[in-house]
Design a protein around this motif. Structure first.
Motif, PDB file in Angstrom:
ATOM      1  N   ASN A   3       0.830  -1.208   0.000  1.00  0.00           N
ATOM      2  CA  ASN A   3       0.000   0.000   0.000  1.00  0.00           C
ATOM      3  C   ASN A   3       0.859   1.249   0.000  1.00  0.00           C
ATOM      4  O   ASN A   3       1.931   1.276   0.623  1.00  0.00           O
ATOM      5  N   THR A   4       0.371   2.263  -0.683  1.00  0.00           N
ATOM      6  CA  THR A   4       1.003   3.587  -0.671  1.00  0.00           C
ATOM      7  C   THR A   4      -0.021   4.584  -0.142  1.00  0.00           C
ATOM      8  O   THR A   4      -1.175   4.580  -0.565  1.00  0.00           O
ATOM      9  N   TYR A   5       0.409   5.426   0.785  1.00  0.00           N
ATOM     10  CA  TYR A   5      -0.493   6.390   1.421  1.00  0.00           C
ATOM     11  C   TYR A   5      -0.046   7.806   1.063  1.00  0.00           C
ATOM     12  O   TYR A   5       1.062   8.223   1.417  1.00  0.00           O
ATOM     13  N   VAL A   6      -0.907   8.507   0.357  1.00  0.00           N
ATOM     14  CA  VAL A   6      -0.655   9.904   0.009  1.00  0.00           C
ATOM     15  C   VAL A   6      -1.386  10.748   1.050  1.00  0.00           C
ATOM     16  O   VAL A   6      -2.613  10.855   1.032  1.00  0.00           O
TER      17      VAL A   6
ATOM     18  N   VAL B 110       4.298  11.237   1.611  1.00  0.00           N
ATOM     19  CA  VAL B 110       3.901   9.941   1.050  1.00  0.00           C
ATOM     20  C   VAL B 110       4.558   8.842   1.876  1.00  0.00           C
ATOM     21  O   VAL B 110       5.769   8.890   2.127  1.00  0.00           O
ATOM     22  N   ALA B 111       3.753   7.882   2.326  1.00  0.00           N
ATOM     23  CA  ALA B 111       4.256   6.763   3.123  1.00  0.00           C
ATOM     24  C   ALA B 111       3.899   5.451   2.441  1.00  0.00           C
ATOM     25  O   ALA B 111       2.921   5.373   1.693  1.00  0.00           O
ATOM     26  N   LYS B 112       4.679   4.422   2.726  1.00  0.00           N
ATOM     27  CA  LYS B 112       4.442   3.114   2.121  1.00  0.00           C
ATOM     28  C   LYS B 112       4.484   2.025   3.186  1.00  0.00           C
ATOM     29  O   LYS B 112       5.264   2.108   4.139  1.00  0.00           O
ATOM     30  N   ASP B 113       3.647   1.014   2.999  1.00  0.00           N
ATOM     31  CA  ASP B 113       3.605  -0.144   3.888  1.00  0.00           C
ATOM     32  C   ASP B 113       4.503  -1.226   3.306  1.00  0.00           C
ATOM     33  O   ASP B 113       4.183  -1.820   2.269  1.00  0.00           O
ATOM     34  N   LEU B 114       5.624  -1.482   3.967  1.00  0.00           N
ATOM     35  CA  LEU B 114       6.597  -2.460   3.461  1.00  0.00           C
ATOM     36  C   LEU B 114       6.432  -3.840   4.090  1.00  0.00           C
ATOM     37  O   LEU B 114       7.266  -4.718   3.881  1.00  0.00           O
TER      38      LEU B 114
END
Length: 235
Positions: A27-30, A162-166
């Motif tokens: 997932n990418t969170y803007v 912008v954050a990403k779930d790794l």
């Protein structure tokens, strides 16, 4: 001629089972601002790293806090007034020499104060929500970019970061519409290695760019490296 046709069909069948996809975070969170104000803190050092209950951006909430403090004090005063006026009403309604008009007037006074208190509680809840939303903290997501700097003024909808779930990865490939369901039970190989993975999702509407294909998603647990090109085979 028939031999050539058979060979062509074989080649098409082989390549129809081979796809390439870039391994992306699940997932990418803007993250955008929900309020207006000046940015008083922007954690640019966290870019390219994973957060650990880390503050990423803070928007000035000084005016909101002053308003909240005043509203809390005002609510306390109104609650005291309600208590006093309610006692007066209870006494008044048992006095036979007082008219119904006087009793109703006192009751209306109590109801008006209760209405004011209700409006204030709504305002206080809104202010607290606004204050909370002006300090953005991430627990454990990877911070891909911080898109504001200290001193910037933001409005609702302004991009903050912008954050990403790794925690997981995903591969997106595009399957021919008329054969999409045939891939569900096949064994998936990644870069030639057999896996126990299964198709996580097949979208039932044609992709906007690949108009003759359905988008397919394969979830990869605990990936070691992102953004690399992966060969996906179905056998």
């Amino acid at each position: 001629m028939k031999i050539i046709q058979l060979l062509l069909l074989f080649v098409v069948a082989v390549y129809a089972n081979e796809f390439y996809a870039k391994l992306e975070p699940i997932n990418t969170y803007v993250v955008k601002s929900s309020t207006s104000g000046e940015v008083i803190y922007a954690n640019e050092d966290i870019e390219g790293n994973s957060a650990k209950n880390t503050t990423i951006v803070k928007v000035d909430s000084k005016v909101n806090r002053i308003d909240l403090d005043g509203s809390l004090k005002k609510l306390k005063i109104i609650n005291n007034m309600i208590s006093i006026e309610n006692k007066n009403y209870k006494k008044l309604k048992n006095v036979s020499t007082k008219s119904e008009f006087e009793k109703d007037a006192q009751k209306i006074k109590v109801l008006n104060l209760q209405s004011q208190a209700s409006d204030l509680r709504t305002k206080i809840a809104t202010l607290r929500d606004q204050i909370n939303k002006k300090t953005l903290v991430e627990k454990n997501r990877y911070i891909y970019s911080v898109d504001v700097k200290k001193g910037d003024y933001v409005n609702p909808g302004s991009l903050l970061y912008v954050a990403k779930d790794l925690s997981k990865g995903k591969l997106e490939i595009f399957l021919p519409i008329n054969a999409a369901n045939k891939y569900k039970d096949k064994t998936i190989y990644l870069d030639g290695v057999k896996t126990n993975l299964k198709i996580n999702k097949i979208y039932k509407v044609a992709d906007t760019k690949n108009i003759s294909s359905y988008k397919c998603e394969i979830v990869i647990p605990d990936p070691k490296q992102f953004s690399k090109l992966v060969k996906v085979e179905f056998k």
